[in-house]
Design an enzyme around this catalytic site. Structure first.
Site, PDB file in Angstrom:
ATOM      1  N   GLU A   1       0.829  -1.203   0.000  1.00 23.88           N
ATOM      2  CA  GLU A   1       0.000   0.000   0.000  1.00 23.88           C
ATOM      3  C   GLU A   1       0.865   1.254   0.000  1.00 23.88           C
ATOM      4  O   GLU A   1       1.874   1.274   0.698  1.00 23.88           O
ATOM      5  CB  GLU A   1      -0.908   0.046   1.238  1.00 23.88           C
ATOM      6  CG  GLU A   1      -1.983   1.123   1.099  1.00 23.88           C
ATOM      7  CD  GLU A   1      -2.876   1.290   2.335  1.00 23.88           C
ATOM      8  OE1 GLU A   1      -2.547   0.786   3.417  1.00 23.88           O
ATOM      9  OE2 GLU A   1      -3.899   1.949   2.198  1.00 23.88           O
TER      10      GLU A   1
ATOM     11  N   GLY B   1       3.371   2.220  10.754  1.00 24.66           N
ATOM     12  CA  GLY B   1       3.257   1.570  12.057  1.00 24.66           C
ATOM     13  C   GLY B   1       2.845   0.119  11.878  1.00 24.66           C
ATOM     14  O   GLY B   1       3.395  -0.784  12.515  1.00 24.66           O
TER      15      GLY B   1
ATOM     16  N   MET C   1       0.439  -2.619   8.819  1.00 24.27           N
ATOM     17  CA  MET C   1      -0.239  -2.708   7.526  1.00 24.27           C
ATOM     18  C   MET C   1      -1.203  -3.891   7.529  1.00 24.27           C
ATOM     19  O   MET C   1      -0.826  -5.005   7.888  1.00 24.27           O
ATOM     20  CB  MET C   1       0.819  -2.855   6.412  1.00 24.27           C
ATOM     21  CG  MET C   1       0.220  -3.049   5.027  1.00 24.27           C
ATOM     22  SD  MET C   1      -0.733  -1.597   4.510  1.00 24.27           S
ATOM     23  CE  MET C   1      -1.986  -2.380   3.509  1.00 24.27           C
TER      24      MET C   1
ATOM     25  N   GLU D   1      -5.808  -2.417  12.705  1.00 26.99           N
ATOM     26  CA  GLU D   1      -5.523  -3.257  11.530  1.00 26.99           C
ATOM     27  C   GLU D   1      -6.574  -4.356  11.372  1.00 26.99           C
ATOM     28  O   GLU D   1      -6.933  -4.731  10.251  1.00 26.99           O
ATOM     29  CB  GLU D   1      -4.123  -3.871  11.611  1.00 26.99           C
ATOM     30  CG  GLU D   1      -2.970  -2.880  11.773  1.00 26.99           C
ATOM     31  CD  GLU D   1      -3.016  -1.687  10.822  1.00 26.99           C
ATOM     32  OE1 GLU D   1      -3.587  -1.813   9.724  1.00 26.99           O
ATOM     33  OE2 GLU D   1      -2.493  -0.619  11.200  1.00 26.99           O
TER      34      GLU D   1
ATOM     35  N   HIS E   1      -9.669  -3.157   9.680  1.00 23.28           N
ATOM     36  CA  HIS E   1      -9.484  -3.102   8.225  1.00 23.28           C
ATOM     37  C   HIS E   1      -9.801  -4.430   7.544  1.00 23.28           C
ATOM     38  O   HIS E   1     -10.074  -4.456   6.342  1.00 23.28           O
ATOM     39  CB  HIS E   1      -8.030  -2.775   7.882  1.00 23.28           C
ATOM     40  CG  HIS E   1      -7.671  -1.318   7.916  1.00 23.28           C
ATOM     41  ND1 HIS E   1      -8.428  -0.339   7.317  1.00 23.28           N
ATOM     42  CD2 HIS E   1      -6.601  -0.681   8.456  1.00 23.28           C
ATOM     43  CE1 HIS E   1      -7.830   0.837   7.487  1.00 23.28           C
ATOM     44  NE2 HIS E   1      -6.718   0.652   8.180  1.00 23.28           N
TER      45      HIS E   1
HETATM   46  N1  BES Z   1      -3.019   1.233   6.007  1.00 23.29           N
HETATM   47  C1  BES Z   1      -2.191   1.788   7.003  1.00 23.29           C
HETATM   48  C2  BES Z   1      -0.725   1.604   6.742  1.00 23.29           C
HETATM   49  C3  BES Z   1      -0.144   2.551   5.718  1.00 23.29           C
HETATM   50  C4  BES Z   1       0.128   3.855   6.046  1.00 23.29           C
HETATM   51  C5  BES Z   1       0.181   2.112   4.452  1.00 23.29           C
HETATM   52  C6  BES Z   1       0.683   4.702   5.113  1.00 23.29           C
HETATM   53  C7  BES Z   1       0.719   2.949   3.519  1.00 23.29           C
HETATM   54  C8  BES Z   1       0.979   4.262   3.840  1.00 23.29           C
HETATM   55  C9  BES Z   1      -2.489   1.151   8.365  1.00 23.29           C
HETATM   56  O1  BES Z   1      -3.756   0.631   8.507  1.00 23.29           O
HETATM   57  C10 BES Z   1      -2.371   2.236   9.384  1.00 23.29           C
HETATM   58  O2  BES Z   1      -3.180   3.110   9.366  1.00 23.29           O
HETATM   59  N2  BES Z   1      -1.359   2.187  10.235  1.00 23.29           N
HETATM   60  C11 BES Z   1      -1.117   3.209  11.226  1.00 23.29           C
HETATM   61  C12 BES Z   1      -1.406   2.727  12.605  1.00 23.29           C
HETATM   62  C13 BES Z   1      -2.760   3.088  13.087  1.00 23.29           C
HETATM   63  C14 BES Z   1      -2.982   2.587  14.485  1.00 23.29           C
HETATM   64  C15 BES Z   1      -3.085   4.544  13.035  1.00 23.29           C
HETATM   65  C16 BES Z   1       0.337   3.572  11.139  1.00 23.29           C
HETATM   66  O3  BES Z   1       1.039   2.995  10.346  1.00 23.29           O
HETATM   67  O4  BES Z   1       0.748   4.460  11.877  1.00 23.29           O
HETATM   68 ZN    ZN Z   2      -5.260   2.023   8.755  1.00 30.43          ZN
END
Ligand code: BES
Ligand code: ZN
Length: 882
Positions: free
Chosen positions: A149, A287, A289, A324, A327
């Site tokens: 992603e 953080g 995925m 996660e 999602h």
């Molecule tokens: N889908 C995202 C991961 C992501 C972020 C992929 C940016 C590509 C680009 C994942 O679900 C997410 O949101 N992760 C967060 C943690 C969450 C608890 C807010 C993160 O990576 O900080």
């Molecule tokens: Zn997310």
């Protein structure tokens, strides 16, 4: 390119939205992907067979590929070989490869496209990449893992890399026997095959996935340890590399099992995959995925040592896991149609993680903290001119990364929180169930969500919600009182932190839920649907708007009313959310010139008897914001502000102390830590002394002398007031400590040291081999706490720009964050000019939003100081701090 041309099968333009997307002459149905990573050359051999539905007569096929060396290509249709040596042309800019052939494949038929290719396991934490850990023999161990992603599946293998082009996938991984091979699905079978690199190896084939988007595909090869929970219908497992302690996965694996069961119930939808794996990856850019069935995490966001963890770290891990897993339904089962709908994914997962955390840990009272956390991040970013609507048009792949920001996550979840309160949480969740059922395995736009919520509630959700997602910004609601008629007059205007709203920027009229709190309770029915209106209030003696701050706006009261609200707070008439939110509003409104900052300081002072952690969190944040804006002012004023902070928190900190026992609740632990840290950093002698004593004992081997809740504060304080000795000890701690949580705390503190030589060491250390690229921002972060650090950070960034750009290519979010960090702490026109001059003539592609936001933030501070520096000085004098 003219519009008509754009409608041909060969173009890369989707005529309807101006998006750069693949032509629609073929549609992928199924992928057979086989990959064999080589841990000596760090290359991988791959084959992808893509079964296609031919929608229009076809003489060419375009798909996405990036940094992949395609060796052979073949197109067949039924038993016909259409071409075994088609013409390939690659367009670097659009990241597409076009395959042209002489025969026409007629509409309505099926075709198969096969590529044989070689890729490299890169160091960019994108696509199929390598990640290292310290092996048992002291050398470097490697795993190969993926991060697709938003648009990096095309780096792993050629594919139709758009969220709406869902297909099924059968993945095969070829590796040495000792390697664990993982993918989205469970293993279908294993056999010995001839390796592309000679000899025999195992080929592990996974079962076919359900219909899914390319950005959710994942596969991992490495020597991994595993921990399994049987407390869910299907196996739930945590994996980590051999250097970590797998028992630290216990908390997450059990929480995941319970959360999956909870979500199945809440969503009335069975988790469709046969297993759930969660893997701690040593090098990871985000953080975590949400890859379907194979969620990947930063180590610190998955593993924790329950006997050696701070309350806040534990809460973060719970949040990430539950986010996660949300999602898995919202995002994976039902997916946004295109990236402009990213907020559907991220806003919902954020809301849902809060919702479920509140169910699992009611004593954490996470919704109270929501007001100081997500709500403030959303309002903070959205008060800048350079913000963007929740639904933002994204046309190109390189624009997508930049919208993984506080607008998509925090403002998105604020809109959902607002709607869920408007409809009632039960009805809201019923709407979500209908949405998931109706669109399972499909793609949606925001309107589909509103439709399901309307369907469940009988209310016209789109009418109240659409304005919030389609427009940038939010209003400030000004309240004036008419005592004679017992009415209030409320008026909405666009709020900008720079306080320079132009009439054309103030056209949107938001539906504002007033949430009027009076002695009779909360009246949720009142809505301001126009610019201004009058509302009856039962008794003007006590009222407050935006009860619990579920609305997305700031409220501007007259100075006397604000003072009165301060008294109401003391009298116990306001909720925690009300108190924290009201302080946040006062802070933001002062910074933007709607109120006077001396009034804010008086209000903060009047909260001295406040009993609650979340409210103190906001109080200290607002004092911190004033101090940060005053960073480049005279030392005597700065010292006076520091003394004010000291006065505000020291007594309270001494009262609650900094000892922890099993009796302390989750919130109490954080409260003690917050007070201790703010008192000591403001120079309170007692806490400072305690910090040094704990640190001494700790470095001489008594690790229990330093409680994990205090770790961060103690490190920061000993570096702020100490010197080389403490610095060296913390570098050693970083390089030798066991858990990633402990190591991070040490690394994060380094920037706090103010000695010029130590500042230079911190800057250099961020690029040192000990610091993984994913963590570069950690040592740098602390530099923003002091003037010397801010100046040195920027000078260093200018000098090392080429190196930094090379280490953190702009297509990944890290460079953008570092640019933000290096530029947003300035407060002077001259500094702004210097930043402008530096980027003049340089490409800012990939971080232009970050930069624009920095400029806005600095401009806002320049204005704030111009307006209120005098008032603040006067107030400090009157209060005897000067
Ligand atoms: N889908 C995202 C991961 C992501 C972020 C992929 C940016 C590509 C680009 C994942 O679900 C997410 O949101 N992760 C967060 C943690 C969450 C608890 C807010 C993160 O990576 O900080
Ligand atoms: Zn997310």
């Amino acid at each position: 390119m003219c519009r008509r041309e754009a409608d041909t099968a060969d173009s890369n333009m989707d005529i309807s939205k101006g998006r750069e997307v693949l032509p629609k002459n073929v549609k992928p149905l199924h992928y057979n992907v086989t990959l064999e990573p080589n841990f000596e050359t760090f290359k991988y051999d791959g084959t992808v067979e893509i079964e296609l539905d031919v929608v229009k007569d076809t003489t060419s096929i375009s798909l996405n590929a990036l940094e992949i060396d395609i060796k052979e290509t073949k197109i067949t249709s039924g038993s016909n070989v259409i071409s075994s040596s088609p013409t390939l042309s690659h367009d670097e800019d659009s990241q597409t490869t076009k395959i042209e052939f002489n025969q026409t494949i007629p509409a309505g038929s099926k075709a198969t496209l096969t590529h044989k290719f070689v890729g490299s396991l890169n160091d960019n934490m994108a696509g199929f990449y390598r990640s290292s850990y310290k092996a048992k023999d002291g050398g470097e161990g490697w795993i190969a893992t993926t991060q697709m992603e938003p648009t990096d599946c095309r780096r792993a293998f050629p594919c139709f890399d758009e969220p709406a082009l869902k297909a099924t996938f059968t993945v095969t991984l070829i590796a040495d026997d000792k390697m664990t091979c993982l993918s989205n699905m469970d293993v279908a079978g294993e056999k010995q095959v001839d390796s592309a690199y000679g000899g025999k190896r195992k080929a592990v084939t996974f079962n076919k996935t359900p219909l899914m988007s390319t950005y959710l595909v994942a596969f991992i090869v490495g020597e991994l340890q595993v921990l399994e929970s049987k407390n869910f219908r299907v196996p739930v497992r945590v994996f980590c590399t051999p250097d970590k302690d797998i028992s630290h996965g216990k908390f997450s694996v059990e929480l995941a099992a319970q959360t999956l069961a909870f979500y199945e119930k809440q969503f009335a939808s069975e988790f469709p995959l046969p297993k759930m794996d969660m893997v701690a990856i040593p090098d990871f850019s985000a953080g975590a995925m949400e890859n379907w069935g194979l969620v990947t995490y930063r180590v610190v966001d998955l593993l924790l040592d329950e006997n050696n963890v701070s309350a806040s770290t534990k809460q973060r891990v719970a949040e990430v896991v539950q986010h996660e897993l949300a999602h898995q339904w919202f995002g994976n089962l039902v997916t946004m149609d295109f990236w402009d709908g990213l907020w559907l994914n991220e806003g919902f997962a954020t809301w849902m993680s809060w919702y479920s955390c509140n169910v699992f840990y009611p004593e954490w009272k996470v919704w109270e903290g929501y007001v100081t956390d997500n709500l403030q991040s959303a309002l903070g970013l959205d008060s800048l001119r350079s913000s963007h609507p929740i639904e933002v048009p994204v046309k190109r792949a390189d624009e997508i990364n930049q919208i993984f920001d506080a607008i998509s996550y925090s403002k998105g979840s604020c809109v959902l929180r607002m709607i869920s309160k408007y409809l009632g949480e039960d009805i809201f969740l019923e709407g979500i169930r209908r949405y998931l059922k109706k669109h399972a395995y499909g793609n949606t736009t925001t309107g589909d969500l509103w439709a399901s919520l309307s369907d469940a509630s009988g209310k016209d959700v789109e009418r109240v919600a659409d304005i919030w997602t389609k427009n940038v910004g939010f209003p400030v609601v000004t309240v004036t009182e008419d005592a004679k008629n017992s009415t209030i007059h409320v008026k909405q205007n666009r709020f900008l932190r720079t306080a320079d709203v132009k009439p054309e920027e103030d056209k949107t009229l938001f539906p504002v839920f007033l949430g009027l709190r009076t002695k009779n309770g909360i009246d949720e029915s009142l809505t301001l649907n126009k610019r201004e209106d009058d509302f009856k209030v039962p008794d003007l003696d006590f009222f407050k708007l935006n009860a619990d701050h579920s609305g997305i706006y700031r409220t501007l009261y007259a100075a006397e009313r604000l003072q009165k609200l301060g008294q109401n707070a003391k009298a116990g008439l306001l909720s925690v959310e009300d108190r924290a939110g009201m302080i946040a509003d006062a802070g933001a409104l002062s910074a933007a010139g709607y109120q006077k900052t001396d009034g804010l300081l008086s209000l903060l002072k009047s909260f001295d008897t406040e009993p609650d952690f979340v409210v103190w969190d906001e109080i200290t944040a607002r004092v911190g914001a004033v101090r940060a804006a005053w960073t480049f002012e005279d030392n005597k004023i700065k010292d006076a502000l520091k003394a004010f902070q000291r006065d505000l928190v020291s007594h309270k900190s001494h009262q609650v102390g900094w000892e922890f026992s099993d009796k302390d609740g989750h919130i109490e632990q954080q409260f003690k830590a917050l007070l201790f840290g703010t008192a000591a950093s403001a120079g309170d002698e007692k806490t400072k002394k305690a910090a040094f004593e704990m640190f001494e004992k700790f470095v001489s081997g008594d690790r229990a002398a330093l409680h994990p809740n205090l770790r961060g504060s103690v490190y920061a304080v000993v570096l702020q007031y100490g010197g080389k000795k403490e610095y060296d000890a913390l570098v050693k701690e970083y390089e030798t400590a066991n858990s990633s949580d402990e190591r991070n705390a040490a690394l994060r503190s380094l920037g706090r040291a103010r000695d010029p030589e130590l500042i230079q060491r911190t800057l250099a250390y961020s690029l040192n081999k000990h610091v993984k690229e994913q963590d570069i921002y950690l040592p740098l972060a602390g530099l923003r706490a002091h003037r010397e650090g801010i100046e040195a950070f920027w000078a260093w960034m200018k000098e090392n720009w080429d190196t930094l750009k090379q280490k953190m290519p702009p297509s990944f979010t890290l460079l953008g964050s570092v640019v933000s960090m290096a530029t947003s702490s300035f407060t002077k026109e001259k500094q702004l000019k210097d930043v402008e001059a530096f980027f003049e003539g340089k490409s800012t592609k990939g971080f232009d939003r970050n930069l624009a936001q920095s400029f806005d933030a600095v401009r806002a501070k320049i204005g704030w100081l111009e307006r209120d520096a005098g008032d603040v000085e006067r107030w400090l004098r009157e209060e005897k701090y000067l």
